[in-house]
Design an enzyme around this catalytic site. Structure first.
Site, mmCIF file in Angstrom:
data_model
loop_
_atom_site.group_PDB
_atom_site.id
_atom_site.type_symbol
_atom_site.label_atom_id
_atom_site.label_comp_id
_atom_site.label_asym_id
_atom_site.label_seq_id
_atom_site.Cartn_x
_atom_site.Cartn_y
_atom_site.Cartn_z
ATOM 1 N N PHE A 131 36.536 15.984 -13.830
ATOM 2 C CA PHE A 131 37.240 15.540 -15.039
ATOM 3 C C PHE A 131 37.726 14.124 -14.758
ATOM 4 C CE2 PHE A 131 41.299 15.242 -17.400
ATOM 5 C CZ PHE A 131 40.972 15.755 -18.641
ATOM 6 N N ALA A 138 45.677 3.209 -15.297
ATOM 7 C CA ALA A 138 46.017 4.130 -16.392
ATOM 8 C C ALA A 138 46.047 5.568 -15.890
ATOM 9 C CB ALA A 138 45.002 3.993 -17.521
ATOM 10 N N GLU A 372 47.850 16.712 -13.010
ATOM 11 C CA GLU A 372 47.912 17.468 -14.282
ATOM 12 C C GLU A 372 49.120 17.016 -15.111
ATOM 13 O OE1 GLU A 372 45.809 19.898 -15.438
ATOM 14 O OE2 GLU A 372 44.505 20.103 -13.693
HETATM 15 C C1 FAD Z 1 44.891 14.171 -5.253
HETATM 16 C C2 FAD Z 1 44.812 13.768 -6.700
HETATM 17 C C3 FAD Z 1 43.873 14.370 -7.523
HETATM 18 C C4 FAD Z 1 43.761 13.990 -8.855
HETATM 19 N N1 FAD Z 1 42.756 14.513 -9.642
HETATM 20 C C5 FAD Z 1 42.508 13.991 -10.865
HETATM 21 C C6 FAD Z 1 41.351 14.356 -11.609
HETATM 22 O O1 FAD Z 1 40.563 15.196 -11.192
HETATM 23 N N2 FAD Z 1 41.125 13.732 -12.798
HETATM 24 C C7 FAD Z 1 41.958 12.786 -13.304
HETATM 25 O O2 FAD Z 1 41.676 12.264 -14.377
HETATM 26 N N3 FAD Z 1 43.084 12.421 -12.626
HETATM 27 C C8 FAD Z 1 43.369 12.980 -11.424
HETATM 28 N N4 FAD Z 1 44.476 12.601 -10.706
HETATM 29 C C9 FAD Z 1 45.346 11.578 -11.263
HETATM 30 C C10 FAD Z 1 46.737 12.077 -11.635
HETATM 31 O O3 FAD Z 1 46.670 12.855 -12.782
HETATM 32 C C11 FAD Z 1 47.617 10.818 -11.783
HETATM 33 O O4 FAD Z 1 47.871 10.343 -10.483
HETATM 34 C C12 FAD Z 1 48.905 11.111 -12.503
HETATM 35 O O5 FAD Z 1 48.652 11.383 -13.855
HETATM 36 C C13 FAD Z 1 49.886 9.932 -12.418
HETATM 37 O O6 FAD Z 1 49.266 8.726 -12.739
HETATM 38 P P1 FAD Z 1 49.472 7.464 -11.764
HETATM 39 O O7 FAD Z 1 49.132 7.909 -10.401
HETATM 40 O O8 FAD Z 1 48.736 6.323 -12.331
HETATM 41 O O9 FAD Z 1 51.021 7.173 -11.810
HETATM 42 P P2 FAD Z 1 51.804 6.309 -12.918
HETATM 43 O O10 FAD Z 1 51.394 6.734 -14.274
HETATM 44 O O11 FAD Z 1 51.692 4.875 -12.554
HETATM 45 O O12 FAD Z 1 53.285 6.805 -12.662
HETATM 46 C C14 FAD Z 1 54.079 6.322 -11.584
HETATM 47 C C15 FAD Z 1 55.467 6.937 -11.709
HETATM 48 O O13 FAD Z 1 56.065 6.557 -12.964
HETATM 49 C C16 FAD Z 1 56.412 7.724 -13.709
HETATM 50 N N5 FAD Z 1 56.199 7.494 -15.131
HETATM 51 C C17 FAD Z 1 55.130 6.912 -15.738
HETATM 52 N N6 FAD Z 1 55.290 6.902 -17.063
HETATM 53 C C18 FAD Z 1 56.491 7.475 -17.320
HETATM 54 C C19 FAD Z 1 57.241 7.763 -18.506
HETATM 55 N N7 FAD Z 1 56.789 7.434 -19.712
HETATM 56 N N8 FAD Z 1 58.453 8.337 -18.374
HETATM 57 C C20 FAD Z 1 58.928 8.679 -17.142
HETATM 58 N N9 FAD Z 1 58.274 8.449 -15.983
HETATM 59 C C21 FAD Z 1 57.070 7.860 -16.077
HETATM 60 C C22 FAD Z 1 55.478 8.820 -13.188
HETATM 61 O O14 FAD Z 1 55.986 10.103 -13.438
HETATM 62 C C23 FAD Z 1 55.413 8.481 -11.714
HETATM 63 O O15 FAD Z 1 56.556 8.983 -11.054
HETATM 64 C C24 FAD Z 1 44.638 13.008 -9.388
HETATM 65 C C25 FAD Z 1 45.613 12.443 -8.554
HETATM 66 C C26 FAD Z 1 45.686 12.784 -7.239
HETATM 67 C C27 FAD Z 1 46.699 12.089 -6.359
#
Ligand code: FAD
Length: 388
Positions: A131, A138, A372
């Protein structure tokens, strides 16, 4: 109790045949996966043997309807299986979780042709999906993605360009559900199936992670990757709905994984506390250790009840299901983090070394608060639904 909230016994009374299947998954996990867990963590290699085991025993068929070769046993059954596997190995639980995550967009929104082309081979475990929503810039805000797709009017094909990030199953997946902007001005996104052998697709490098090391996480990229119209999932321009509609269900997997990790850590810490002697008696007899164990089990039991209720509401397509799914994910993952930190403490110095599994449980628990949808985003989602 309101008329819309049935009593819990009605909600998730589990039939005997489902209990029997969960018992089989538990046995497979305890006897065949648990002895592999330390090695999977140490080598960070994808456990193909475990994948084969889960496929051969129909565990990978759990996320699918019977008409596509699946078990057709619903959400609760699926998440009970995730929980049993996560009790011994969180990376191996992800094999089952992503079998759902990467195929649910097709199940929920795909054409009959897409369903027939992809779902039966996922149900047997022959094919692995992925996925691909998140990008380097983003994560929590997928609407700001840069990956884009343009329609080549001459051939009728879509041409995809861009880079994804953090994609579970990168490199081992047979196909990727890829989200791309198809109208940058109106900020519209479309979901596509991209098979791994399409020209211009590169599965990219894998990450070196804190935990869930047996689950590959990578950065697939797309350079002029062409896919036919038939590979569009749902309607053009409605891809964000496909992504969010999928995650609404699949975050229950993260909750189940968290409950399993927490219970696995508790089971180990309890057995250890009964054996470890300090001041002439087992540490399990010390009030402060008993206090820890009691709170750990209470939090985990509460998380499990919330998870099972959320699963039952999802199976009934209850309007409250999305809120419960977020609440279960939030509570179970925060509980798993707290419980696993305490499990390390119960073992003292032995909790801090790799000869004992609880430090792995603690490292694995952390991801359940992040993927998730982070727990900060879950709080926003829950509050938004309360304020409606
Ligand atoms: C091991 C692993 C497996 C993964 N697998 C998948 C996958 O299979 N497919 C996929 O598509 N993605 C996957 N992900 C991605 C995962 O869903 C994202 O890392 C997650 O959604 C956070 O996005 P980001 O890392 O860009 O953090 P950011 O969005 O940059 O967030 C950084 C911090 O800011 C906070 N934050 C951001 N916006 C807000 C808001 N509006 N209000 C309050 N706090 C906020 C967040 O909670 C976090 O603490 C995976 C990630 C990891 C580490």
């Amino acid at each position: 109790m309101s008329a819309t909230t049935p009593a819990y016994a009605e909600l998730y009374d589990v039939p005997q045949e489902h209990k029997d299947f969960v018992a089989l998954v538990r046995q497979l996990a305890q006897e065949q996966i648990a002895p592999r867990s330390a090695e999977i963590d140490a080598t960070a290699e994808y456990p193909w043997d475990v994948r084969k085991l889960l496929a051969e025993n129909d565990v990978l068929a759990l996320p699918f309807a019977e008409e596509f070769g699946g078990m057709g046993t619903g959400t609760l059954m699926l998440q009970m299986a995730v929980e049993e596997i996560a009790k011994v190995d969180a990376s191996c639980a992800l094999i089952l979780m992503v079998q759902e995550l990467g195929s649910l967009p097709i199940q929920l929104f795909g054409s009959q042709e897409l369903k027939e082309r992809f779902l039966p081979r996922c149900a047997t475990g022959e094919w692995s999906p992925a996925f691909a929503l998140s990008e380097p810039e983003a994560g929590s805000d997928p609407a700001s993605m840069r990956t884009h797709a343009e329609l080549d009017e001459a051939t009728g094909e879509w041409v995809i360009n861009g880079q994804k990030n953090w994609i579970t199953n990168a490199g081992i997946a047979d196909f990727y559900v890829v989200f791309a902007k198809t109208d940058r001005e109106a900020n519209r996104i479309t979901a596509f199936v991209v098979e791994k052998d399409r020209e211009g697709f590169d599965p990219g490098q894998l990450e070196h992670k804190l935990g869930i090391k047996g689950s590959p996480t990578g950065q697939p990229s797309f350079t002029d990757v062409r896919v036919p119209q038939e590979n569009v999932i749902g309607e053009v321009g409605r891809g964000l709905g496909v992504a969010l509609g999928t995650l609404e269900h699949t975050r229950l997997g993260a909750a189940a994984q968290a409950v399993g990790i927490a219970q696995g850590a508790i089971d180990y810490a309890l057995a250890y506390a009964k054996e470890r002697i300090a001041f002439g008696k087992p540490i399990a007899q010390l009030p402060s250790i008993q206090d820890k164990l009691a709170v750990m089990q209470t939090k985990t039991a509460a998380a499990r009840e919330l998870l099972y209720k959320a699963c039952a509401l999802a199976d009934r397509k209850d309007p409250q299901a999305p809120k419960y799914s977020s609440m279960a994910k939030l509570f179970a993952s925060d509980s798993a983090m707290e419980v696993t930190v305490e499990a390390v403490q119960v073992l003292g110095g032995y909790g801090y070394v790799k000869e004992y599994p609880v430090e792995r449980y603690m490292r694995d628990a952390k991801i359940t608060q992040i993927y998730e949808g982070t727990n900060e985003i879950q709080r926003l989602v829950i509050a938004r639904q309360m304020l409606r």
